[in-house]
Scaffold this active site. Structure first.
Site, mmCIF file in Angstrom:
data_model
loop_
_atom_site.group_PDB
_atom_site.id
_atom_site.type_symbol
_atom_site.label_atom_id
_atom_site.label_comp_id
_atom_site.label_asym_id
_atom_site.label_seq_id
_atom_site.Cartn_x
_atom_site.Cartn_y
_atom_site.Cartn_z
ATOM 1 N N HIS A 160 0.842 -1.214 0.000
ATOM 2 C CA HIS A 160 0.000 0.000 0.000
ATOM 3 C C HIS A 160 0.874 1.260 0.000
ATOM 4 O O HIS A 160 0.463 2.288 0.547
ATOM 5 C CB HIS A 160 -0.965 0.046 1.195
ATOM 6 C CG HIS A 160 -1.765 -1.202 1.362
ATOM 7 N ND1 HIS A 160 -3.053 -1.328 0.919
ATOM 8 C CD2 HIS A 160 -1.436 -2.405 1.910
ATOM 9 C CE1 HIS A 160 -3.502 -2.544 1.187
ATOM 10 N NE2 HIS A 160 -2.531 -3.228 1.781
ATOM 11 N N SER A 281 16.338 18.733 -18.311
ATOM 12 C CA SER A 281 15.194 19.604 -18.561
ATOM 13 C C SER A 281 15.686 20.834 -19.311
ATOM 14 O O SER A 281 16.796 21.315 -19.079
ATOM 15 C CB SER A 281 14.572 20.023 -17.229
ATOM 16 O OG SER A 281 13.866 21.234 -17.381
ATOM 17 N N LYS A 287 17.598 19.085 -13.134
ATOM 18 C CA LYS A 287 16.833 17.861 -13.400
ATOM 19 C C LYS A 287 17.627 16.770 -14.109
ATOM 20 O O LYS A 287 18.447 17.049 -14.974
ATOM 21 C CB LYS A 287 15.600 18.203 -14.274
ATOM 22 C CG LYS A 287 14.551 19.048 -13.600
ATOM 23 C CD LYS A 287 13.930 18.403 -12.384
ATOM 24 C CE LYS A 287 12.904 17.347 -12.741
ATOM 25 N NZ LYS A 287 11.770 17.867 -13.500
ATOM 26 N N GLU A 294 9.877 6.333 -18.019
ATOM 27 C CA GLU A 294 8.546 6.924 -18.194
ATOM 28 C C GLU A 294 7.922 6.461 -19.505
ATOM 29 O O GLU A 294 6.711 6.220 -19.592
ATOM 30 C CB GLU A 294 8.641 8.448 -18.159
ATOM 31 C CG GLU A 294 9.033 8.980 -16.786
ATOM 32 C CD GLU A 294 9.337 10.463 -16.822
ATOM 33 O OE1 GLU A 294 8.448 11.240 -16.480
ATOM 34 O OE2 GLU A 294 10.458 10.835 -17.211
#
Ligand code: ARG
Length: 461
Positions: A160, A281, A287, A294
């Protein structure tokens, strides 16, 4: 010598005029099925021999057809032409006419594009499927290698998305191994059903010439021949199965990707992704984005879409070949192409993963991870588990209200929580917790060593 004025068509005798340009464009599958040219030539060469065996072609004719098809293959090897033909079958027949003239017109005897396209696509899938299995296997190997290197590193495991119990990092990584093992088993089973020869089914009713289909199957490397010509030309179950297997592989890659994305965030910081598998980025200089992972998540969505589309294609379709089925190959190619990009990138990302031992140590210092272990200590003293669970729960509540942690509560509080703790609070650590779990499938060192052996055996070394 092409008896047919350009463009070459496999039909047209009963038509007064060519189809409307808009229909022609819609109908044209060459941009997609050009990928089947090798298989189309191969199946055609075998078909020519089968026709000779059936007494339809002379030995000399087969020889000329075979040489012509070889010449067509050599031309296509040099680059597929930007042709206007309806599909790959039309293209190859036209080129064959260019090579050997009117004799080319005998090749299509007893054959239809309906049994031809299914034969070609199955041949393609058998090869692509073998390559796909190898790619999955390579990724599994990378997971097993990393797991072996991380055998003695512990980390918190989550259920969870909440801290649950300590496990070996190897155990976590190998969790991803087994789904991929099942994927390879599923793929192998699906490929058995792909390996059924449709050729010899004609358009729908079977071939009117006594071709030896079993010999044809052997020559092309199929396991067996189809038993019903109507089924053979209309069956795309195997496409559904392959795109589903691909979708599930994509799903597994996506879940692995999500673990890696999450565990490499600044907030978790358990793993570091290899720099070459991250991107920057355009705006924020700090970044380092996990784009490859992804995209594994993103492409899994399209793979699932292809599986749904394949079923949609068949649902409600009358038996035998219908033109709807032309859409099948795009789904198959798209799915396999996506995995051909994703699998190597994911494998290399896994191979370059690093752990951050300091962050892991800090995360493991949360001793609520040992709560189950504390309850198990009571169980070993003969206390019913439900009672033990309650006693440790009360201790956790106490620790929380006093702003301390489970193991920092004084001895007296433990003794109060349960008489079995009168002799003192238990000595617990992440190490004792993992080592208690020595069952097969557990996270103790010996169990994970056995698991790794099973994984290596599954890989066939
Ligand atoms: N391009 C077609 C396909 O991919 C080939 C089969 C066409 N058959 C036919 N009778 N028009 O499905």
């Amino acid at each position: 010598m092409n008896p047919d004025p350009v463009p070459h068509r496999l039909w047209g005798g009963r038509f007064a005029a060519a189809p409307a340009p808009t229909l022609e464009e819609l109908n044209r599958s060459l941009p997609v099925d050009i990928r089947l040219w090798r298989e189309d030539v191969e199946a055609s060469r075998a078909w020519a021999r089968a026709l000779a065996g059936a007494g339809v072609l002379t030995a000399d004719e087969v020889q000329r057809l075979d040489a012509g098809l070889a010449a067509v293959a050599a031309r296509l090897e040099g680059g597929a032409p930007d042709a206007a033909d309806e599909d790959v079958h039309t293209l190859i027949e036209r080129l064959l006419y260019e090579e050997i003239g009117a004799l080319a017109g005998k090749l299509h005897t007893g054959r239809s594009r309906n049994d031809q396209v299914s034969t070609d696509a199955r041949l393609w899938a058998l090869r692509a499927g073998a390559d796909l299995a190898q790619e999955v296997r390579s990724l599994q190997r990378a997971l097993a290698d990393r797991a072996e290197a991380w055998l003695d590193v512990l980390m918190p495991a989550y259920t969870h998305m909440r801290r649950a119990q300590p496990v070996r990092a190897a155990h976590w990584l190998l969790a991803h191994f087994w789904g991929m093992q099942r994927d390879r088993e599923r793929l192998a089973h699906a490929l058995e059903r792909v390996s059924v020869l449709p050729l010899g089914s004609g358009a729908i009713a079977g071939c009117a010439f006594p071709v030896d289909r079993a010999a044809l199957a052997r020559a092309l490397g199929f396991r067996e021949v189809s038993q019903n010509s109507i089924d053979a030309v209309g069956d795309r179950d195997w496409i559904c199965e392959l795109v589903f297997v691909a979708a599930l592989i994509g799903t597994h890659l996506s879940r692995l990707a999500e673990d890696l994305i999450l565990f490499s965030t600044e907030e978790f910081g358990f793993v570091r992704l290899p720099e070459a598998y991250t991107t920057g980025s355009s705006l924020m200089p700090q970044k380092r984005n996990p784009d490859g992972l992804e995209l594994a998540r993103g492409k899994a969505a399209r793979l699932a879409g292809a599986a749904a589309a394949a079923l949609g294609l068949l649902k409600g379709l009358p038996s035998a070949y219908q033109k709807d089925l032309q859409e099948d190959k795009a789904l198959l190619f798209e799915s396999f192409d996506a995995l051909a990009l994703l699998l190597p990138a994911t494998r290399e990302t896994v191979a370059g993963l690093e752990l951050d031992p300091e962050t892991l140590r800090r995360a493991l210092a949360d001793d609520s991870l040992l709560a189950t272990e504390a309850a198990d200590v009571l169980v070993r003293a003969g206390v019913p588990f439900r009672e033990a669970h309650g006693a440790i729960g009360a201790l956790l509540r106490r620790a929380e209200s006093e702003g301390t942690s489970l193991l920092e509560l004084p001895e007296s509080v433990w003794a109060e929580a349960h008489p079995a703790f009168a002799a003192g609070k238990p000595r617990l650590s992440p190490e004792t917790a993992v080592e208690a779990r020595s069952v097969t499938g557990g996270t103790a060192r010996a169990a994970v060593v056995r698991q790794l052996e099973a994984a290596r055996a599954a890989l066939g070394r």
